[in-house]
Design a protein around this motif. Sequence first.
Motif, PDB file in Angstrom:
ATOM      1  N   TYR A  53       6.618  -6.963   1.561  1.00 50.40           N
ATOM      2  CA  TYR A  53       6.946  -6.266   0.321  1.00 50.40           C
ATOM      3  C   TYR A  53       7.345  -4.840   0.652  1.00 50.40           C
ATOM      4  N   ILE A  54       8.036  -4.203  -0.280  1.00 46.37           N
ATOM      5  CA  ILE A  54       8.404  -2.803  -0.137  1.00 46.37           C
ATOM      6  C   ILE A  54       7.503  -1.982  -1.062  1.00 46.37           C
ATOM      7  N   ILE A  66       5.498  -3.453   3.807  1.00 42.69           N
ATOM      8  CA  ILE A  66       4.078  -3.724   4.031  1.00 42.69           C
ATOM      9  C   ILE A  66       3.848  -5.224   3.877  1.00 42.69           C
ATOM     10  N   THR A  67       2.966  -5.774   4.692  1.00 45.00           N
ATOM     11  CA  THR A  67       2.654  -7.202   4.658  1.00 45.00           C
ATOM     12  C   THR A  67       1.145  -7.386   4.614  1.00 45.00           C
ATOM     13  N   VAL A  68       0.676  -8.246   3.696  1.00 48.67           N
ATOM     14  CA  VAL A  68      -0.739  -8.610   3.680  1.00 48.67           C
ATOM     15  C   VAL A  68      -0.930  -9.708   4.718  1.00 48.67           C
ATOM     16  N   VAL A  74      -3.703  -5.364   6.211  1.00 47.41           N
ATOM     17  CA  VAL A  74      -2.270  -5.179   6.012  1.00 47.41           C
ATOM     18  C   VAL A  74      -1.598  -4.732   7.306  1.00 47.41           C
ATOM     19  N   SER A  75      -0.323  -5.037   7.393  1.00 44.51           N
ATOM     20  CA  SER A  75       0.492  -4.595   8.516  1.00 44.51           C
ATOM     21  C   SER A  75       1.492  -3.574   7.991  1.00 44.51           C
ATOM     22  N   ILE A  76       1.403  -2.359   8.533  1.00 44.79           N
ATOM     23  CA  ILE A  76       2.332  -1.283   8.180  1.00 44.79           C
ATOM     24  C   ILE A  76       2.903  -0.757   9.490  1.00 44.79           C
ATOM     25  N   GLN A 111      -5.365  -1.368  -4.691  1.00 41.89           N
ATOM     26  CA  GLN A 111      -4.956  -1.241  -6.088  1.00 41.89           C
ATOM     27  C   GLN A 111      -4.073  -0.005  -6.302  1.00 41.89           C
ATOM     28  N   ALA A 112      -4.192   0.987  -5.448  1.00 41.38           N
ATOM     29  CA  ALA A 112      -3.398   2.204  -5.570  1.00 41.38           C
ATOM     30  C   ALA A 112      -1.970   2.023  -5.044  1.00 41.38           C
ATOM     31  N   ILE A 113      -1.731   0.942  -4.282  1.00 42.16           N
ATOM     32  CA  ILE A 113      -0.416   0.705  -3.684  1.00 42.16           C
ATOM     33  C   ILE A 113       0.402  -0.213  -4.572  1.00 42.16           C
ATOM     34  N   SER A 114       1.451   0.329  -5.146  1.00 42.13           N
ATOM     35  CA  SER A 114       2.339  -0.436  -6.027  1.00 42.13           C
ATOM     36  C   SER A 114       3.503  -0.999  -5.212  1.00 42.13           C
TER      37      SER A 114
END
Length: 70
Positions: free
Chosen positions: A12-13, A39-41, A51-53, A66-69
């Motif tokens: 996801y972006i 970002i990938t869960v 997560v992978s960033i 929850q803060a990451i949209s």
Amino acid sequence: MTLLDAREGEEYIIKDIVTDDEELEAFLFSLGCYSGEPITVVSRVRGGCVVSIKDGRYNIDTDLAQAISI
């Protein structure tokens, strides 16, 4: 949609970081977690998710997720 709603293994972006806590926002930025970044869960764990960033994997709790949209 927040990171809590994301499916495992899909990329996801990040659209926005939604928080009033400046320290939390600075911490996420230091991990490379900011608007426009992929970002990938990787997996779900009790109390959060992995997560992978960029080239790193991080275990984040539900408040951070929850803060990451996306």
